[in-house]
Enzyme design. Structure first.
Site, mmCIF file in Angstrom:
data_model
loop_
_atom_site.group_PDB
_atom_site.id
_atom_site.type_symbol
_atom_site.label_atom_id
_atom_site.label_comp_id
_atom_site.label_asym_id
_atom_site.label_seq_id
_atom_site.Cartn_x
_atom_site.Cartn_y
_atom_site.Cartn_z
ATOM 1 N N GLU A 46 0.820 -1.203 0.000
ATOM 2 C CA GLU A 46 0.000 0.000 0.000
ATOM 3 C C GLU A 46 0.860 1.260 0.000
ATOM 4 O O GLU A 46 0.548 2.242 -0.671
ATOM 5 C CB GLU A 46 -0.954 0.005 1.195
ATOM 6 C CG GLU A 46 -2.065 -1.021 1.097
ATOM 7 C CD GLU A 46 -2.986 -0.799 -0.092
ATOM 8 O OE1 GLU A 46 -3.100 0.360 -0.573
ATOM 9 O OE2 GLU A 46 -3.596 -1.772 -0.557
ATOM 10 N N TYR A 129 -6.732 6.182 4.436
ATOM 11 C CA TYR A 129 -6.837 5.165 3.389
ATOM 12 C C TYR A 129 -5.956 3.953 3.703
ATOM 13 O O TYR A 129 -6.407 2.807 3.631
ATOM 14 C CB TYR A 129 -6.467 5.705 2.004
ATOM 15 C CG TYR A 129 -6.280 4.553 1.048
ATOM 16 C CD1 TYR A 129 -7.392 3.887 0.544
ATOM 17 C CD2 TYR A 129 -5.016 4.045 0.746
ATOM 18 C CE1 TYR A 129 -7.250 2.754 -0.251
ATOM 19 C CE2 TYR A 129 -4.862 2.924 -0.048
ATOM 20 C CZ TYR A 129 -5.985 2.286 -0.554
ATOM 21 O OH TYR A 129 -5.843 1.169 -1.317
ATOM 22 N N ASP A 147 -9.724 4.236 -2.399
ATOM 23 C CA ASP A 147 -8.610 4.781 -3.160
ATOM 24 C C ASP A 147 -9.182 5.559 -4.342
ATOM 25 O O ASP A 147 -10.401 5.682 -4.499
ATOM 26 C CB ASP A 147 -7.665 3.667 -3.605
ATOM 27 C CG ASP A 147 -8.165 2.925 -4.839
ATOM 28 O OD1 ASP A 147 -9.398 2.829 -5.019
ATOM 29 O OD2 ASP A 147 -7.332 2.427 -5.611
ATOM 30 N N CYS A 200 -13.520 1.681 -15.607
ATOM 31 C CA CYS A 200 -14.055 3.009 -15.282
ATOM 32 C C CYS A 200 -12.895 3.979 -15.062
ATOM 33 O O CYS A 200 -12.745 4.588 -13.997
ATOM 34 C CB CYS A 200 -14.948 2.926 -14.041
ATOM 35 S SG CYS A 200 -15.933 4.398 -13.723
ATOM 36 N N CYS A 207 -17.265 2.202 -21.024
ATOM 37 C CA CYS A 207 -18.600 1.978 -20.451
ATOM 38 C C CYS A 207 -19.284 0.745 -21.031
ATOM 39 O O CYS A 207 -20.078 0.086 -20.342
ATOM 40 C CB CYS A 207 -19.475 3.218 -20.670
ATOM 41 S SG CYS A 207 -18.899 4.673 -19.753
ATOM 42 N N CYS A 210 -18.486 -2.267 -19.019
ATOM 43 C CA CYS A 210 -18.718 -2.146 -17.581
ATOM 44 C C CYS A 210 -19.915 -2.989 -17.147
ATOM 45 O O CYS A 210 -21.003 -2.881 -17.724
ATOM 46 C CB CYS A 210 -18.963 -0.687 -17.208
ATOM 47 S SG CYS A 210 -19.220 -0.443 -15.432
ATOM 48 N N CYS A 216 -25.693 2.626 -13.781
ATOM 49 C CA CYS A 216 -24.741 3.698 -13.477
ATOM 50 C C CYS A 216 -25.449 5.048 -13.599
ATOM 51 O O CYS A 216 -25.899 5.432 -14.685
ATOM 52 C CB CYS A 216 -23.544 3.634 -14.425
ATOM 53 S SG CYS A 216 -22.377 4.999 -14.220
#
Length: 293
Positions: A46, A129, A147, A200, A207, A210, A216
């Site tokens: 991370e 985070y 994130d 995305c 799209c 997706c 959406c």
């Protein structure tokens, strides 16, 4: 008519089912930090992944864990050794914070990353985070992880805006929290993360590929432009971060005095070498042993 709690719950289940099916078929399951639940290894990943591309991180991550596989191993080396190993990842302060964190964990927590959120947040370099990511990805705790990629997916699919900058952090957190499943939260957050990374995207989202395209809110609204467009970023070569990085890279190779360091810096940066060195020394990233200022 406002949605009932039952209809909202059903909608969330449908959302998670579509997302989960996509993730099982398309997720980045082979990333090395996805193959462990060791809190130290997850934390290292991370920290390395902050503002650094996945492809660049992988070899550094694997080499780092081979060299320093535990908090104790990392805590036992000098900061200069850690800074040298960080070369190529940028934002060198992250390396120093990780080293400080390792020493804190060894000295004050018996070598184990603390579980209490408040204590975790008190460790060097650990923000909200990073703390949430470790709690979820290493310990499968039921927490929201937001994130950049996850925030974008939530902002678009649930709140109907183009970017996270168009909504408050509170609204974003509430929308993400409403989607959390009762179990398998780790896979849920990783699925959102991967969807934002490969489908995305911030620019040119795919799209049609997706799994959430039929539900959406942003797509339904006609994909409106961001309300708060980002300002133009300065050229990297003009920033203090660029100059500081050049100085640290030079000092990784050999000690150098201020005139030698000024000679490697372009333009106005060379005139500010002393200022950069003072700031780096204050941050603990260089010492008089490496640079004679």
């Amino acid at each position: 008519m406002p949605r009932t709690s039952t209809s909202a719950s059903s909608e969330a289940e449908t959302f998670r089912a579509a997302l989960g099916a996509w993730y099982r078929a398309n997720g980045r399951h082979g990333l090395p930090w996805r193959l462990t639940r060791d809190p130290y290894a997850v934390l290292v990943s991370e920290v390395m992944l902050q503002q650094t591309q996945v492809e660049r991180v992988i070899p550094h991550y694997e080499a780092w864990l081979a060299r320093w596989p535990t908090f104790a191993a990392l805590a036992g080396v000098l900061p200069a050794e850690v800074i040298r190993a960080w070369r190529g990842l940028g934002y060198n302060r992250r390396a120093l914070n990780l080293h400080r964190l390792a020493r804190d964990v060894v000295e004050n927590h018996a070598g184990e990353l603390p579980r209490a959120p408040a204590v975790l947040l008190g460790l060097p370099g650990v923000g909200s985070y990073t703390a949430s990511a470790v709690r979820c990805f290493a310990r499968a705790e039921r927490v929201v992880v937001t994130d950049t990629n996850i925030a974008r997916v939530i902002a678009r699919s649930r709140l109907g805006v183009a970017t996270r900058r168009d909504v408050s952090a509170e609204s974003l957190g509430e929308a993400a929290g409403a989607l959390l499943p009762a179990t398998d939260v780790r896979d849920h957050n990783l699925a959102l993360m991967d969807l934002g990374a490969v489908v995305c995207r911030a620019r040119n989202p795919d799209c049609e590929a997706c799994p959430l395209r039929g539900r959406c809110s942003w797509k339904t609204a006609g994909s409106p432009a961001a309300r708060a467009p980002a300002g133009p970023a300065p050229k990297f070569e003009t920033t203090a971060r660029f100059a500081r990085g050049r100085i640290i890279d030079a000092l990784r190779e050999a000690p150098a005095d201020i005139d030698e360091l000024a000679a490697i810096l372009p333009g106005l940066h060379s005139e500010r070498t002393g200022i950069y060195l003072a700031a780096l020394e204050k941050d603990g990233l260089v010492s008089h042993d490496a640079a004679d200022t």
